[in-house]
Design a protein around this motif. Sequence first.
Motif, short mmCIF file in Angstrom:
data_model
loop_
_atom_site.label_atom_id
_atom_site.label_comp_id
_atom_site.label_asym_id
_atom_site.label_seq_id
_atom_site.Cartn_x
_atom_site.Cartn_y
_atom_site.Cartn_z
N TRP A 6 0.82 -1.21 0.00
CA TRP A 6 0.00 0.00 0.00
C TRP A 6 0.85 1.26 0.00
CZ3 TRP A 6 -4.54 -1.16 -1.53
CH2 TRP A 6 -5.09 -2.40 -1.22
N VAL A 7 2.15 1.12 0.25
CA VAL A 7 3.05 2.28 0.23
C VAL A 7 3.65 2.39 -1.16
CG1 VAL A 7 5.13 3.30 1.22
CG2 VAL A 7 3.55 2.04 2.69
N ARG A 8 3.41 3.49 -1.82
CA ARG A 8 3.93 3.69 -3.17
C ARG A 8 5.43 3.96 -3.11
NH1 ARG A 8 0.84 2.02 -6.92
NH2 ARG A 8 1.13 3.76 -8.32
N PRO A 9 6.18 3.46 -4.09
CA PRO A 9 7.63 3.66 -4.08
C PRO A 9 8.07 5.11 -3.97
CG PRO A 9 7.03 2.04 -5.72
CD PRO A 9 5.75 2.62 -5.19
N TYR A 10 7.34 6.03 -4.61
CA TYR A 10 7.77 7.43 -4.55
C TYR A 10 7.68 8.00 -3.14
CZ TYR A 10 2.79 8.64 -4.89
OH TYR A 10 1.44 8.74 -4.69
N VAL A 11 6.85 7.39 -2.29
CA VAL A 11 6.78 7.83 -0.90
C VAL A 11 8.07 7.47 -0.17
CG1 VAL A 11 5.58 7.49 1.31
CG2 VAL A 11 4.26 7.69 -0.81
N LEU A 12 8.61 6.29 -0.47
CA LEU A 12 9.84 5.83 0.17
C LEU A 12 11.05 6.65 -0.25
CD1 LEU A 12 9.27 1.99 -0.24
CD2 LEU A 12 8.93 3.37 1.82
N THR A 13 11.02 7.23 -1.44
CA THR A 13 12.17 7.97 -1.95
C THR A 13 11.94 9.48 -2.00
OG1 THR A 13 11.43 7.82 -4.24
CG2 THR A 13 12.84 6.03 -3.42
N GLY A 14 10.81 9.93 -1.51
CA GLY A 14 10.51 11.35 -1.57
C GLY A 14 10.32 11.84 -3.00
N GLY A 15 9.92 10.94 -3.89
CA GLY A 15 9.69 11.30 -5.28
C GLY A 15 10.95 11.28 -6.14
N VAL A 57 29.36 -8.25 1.28
CA VAL A 57 29.36 -7.38 0.10
C VAL A 57 28.40 -8.01 -0.91
CG1 VAL A 57 30.73 -6.46 -1.78
CG2 VAL A 57 31.72 -6.62 0.51
N GLN A 58 27.46 -7.20 -1.40
CA GLN A 58 26.45 -7.70 -2.34
C GLN A 58 26.20 -6.66 -3.42
OE1 GLN A 58 22.91 -9.29 -0.55
NE2 GLN A 58 24.04 -10.24 1.10
N SER A 59 25.65 -7.13 -4.52
CA SER A 59 25.31 -6.22 -5.61
C SER A 59 23.98 -5.52 -5.29
CB SER A 59 25.17 -6.99 -6.92
OG SER A 59 24.01 -7.80 -6.90
N VAL A 60 23.73 -4.45 -6.01
CA VAL A 60 22.46 -3.72 -5.86
C VAL A 60 21.30 -4.67 -6.12
CG1 VAL A 60 21.06 -1.85 -6.83
CG2 VAL A 60 23.49 -1.49 -6.44
N ALA A 61 21.40 -5.50 -7.15
CA ALA A 61 20.32 -6.44 -7.49
C ALA A 61 20.10 -7.46 -6.38
CB ALA A 61 20.62 -7.15 -8.80
N GLU A 62 21.19 -7.97 -5.80
CA GLU A 62 21.05 -8.94 -4.70
C GLU A 62 20.37 -8.31 -3.50
OE1 GLU A 62 24.86 -11.89 -5.02
OE2 GLU A 62 25.30 -9.78 -4.62
N LEU A 63 20.77 -7.09 -3.16
CA LEU A 63 20.15 -6.41 -2.02
C LEU A 63 18.66 -6.18 -2.28
CD1 LEU A 63 22.95 -3.83 -1.19
CD2 LEU A 63 22.22 -5.75 0.23
N SER A 64 18.34 -5.73 -3.48
CA SER A 64 16.95 -5.49 -3.84
C SER A 64 16.12 -6.76 -3.71
CB SER A 64 16.88 -4.96 -5.28
OG SER A 64 15.55 -4.83 -5.70
N ALA A 65 16.63 -7.86 -4.26
CA ALA A 65 15.89 -9.12 -4.24
C ALA A 65 15.74 -9.68 -2.84
CB ALA A 65 16.59 -10.14 -5.14
N LEU A 71 13.92 -2.27 -7.33
CA LEU A 71 15.25 -1.87 -7.75
C LEU A 71 15.44 -0.36 -7.74
CD1 LEU A 71 17.96 -2.94 -8.68
CD2 LEU A 71 17.09 -2.96 -11.01
N GLY A 72 14.45 0.38 -8.22
CA GLY A 72 14.55 1.84 -8.24
C GLY A 72 14.65 2.42 -6.84
N VAL A 73 13.83 1.93 -5.93
CA VAL A 73 13.87 2.39 -4.54
C VAL A 73 15.19 1.99 -3.90
CG1 VAL A 73 12.81 2.12 -2.26
CG2 VAL A 73 11.36 2.40 -4.28
N THR A 74 15.66 0.78 -4.18
CA THR A 74 16.93 0.32 -3.63
C THR A 74 18.05 1.25 -4.05
OG1 THR A 74 16.23 -1.99 -3.60
CG2 THR A 74 18.60 -1.59 -3.67
N ARG A 75 18.09 1.63 -5.31
CA ARG A 75 19.14 2.54 -5.79
C ARG A 75 19.11 3.87 -5.05
NH1 ARG A 75 18.24 1.07 -12.03
NH2 ARG A 75 19.96 -0.38 -12.28
N VAL A 76 17.93 4.44 -4.88
CA VAL A 76 17.82 5.74 -4.22
C VAL A 76 18.23 5.63 -2.75
CG1 VAL A 76 16.23 7.56 -3.50
CG2 VAL A 76 16.09 6.64 -5.83
N LEU A 77 17.76 4.60 -2.06
CA LEU A 77 18.09 4.44 -0.64
C LEU A 77 19.59 4.19 -0.45
CD1 LEU A 77 15.02 2.36 0.61
CD2 LEU A 77 15.41 4.83 0.81
#
Length: 114
Positions: A6-15, A57-65, A71-77
């Motif tokens: 129910w939480v939209r990704p843009y809320v987590l990243t501030g847009g 140590v992990q890749s961005v994709a591994e952390l996201s999964a 993936l987009g939110v993971t990159r911003v965070l």
Amino acid sequence: MTVNPWVRPYVLTGGRTRTRHRLHVHTLIAVPHYDAAYSRQLPPEARSLYERAHTAVQSVAELSAHCGVSLGVTRVLIGDMAARERMVVNPESYSSPYDPRLLKRVIDGLYQLA
């Protein structure tokens, strides 16, 4: 951990959709100096990424999964935490997704899942 649907990704990243760091799916991330007090202050999604990157140590994709964060939110965070010098973006990231070292990591990861 899974993000509340129910939480939209843009809320987590501030847009925001971009970061100052070049974070490809194969970019390696680490947390060399873990701070438990800092971790407790983070929202759940960022906390799960921070704590997971601390364990290995992990890749961005591994952390996201593994953390259930898109993936987009993971990159911003990750970009936010890297800007605060809480996470380290590996300067020796793979230059190409076809780098033999990356392919070896992928194959090893697939064997672990099997």
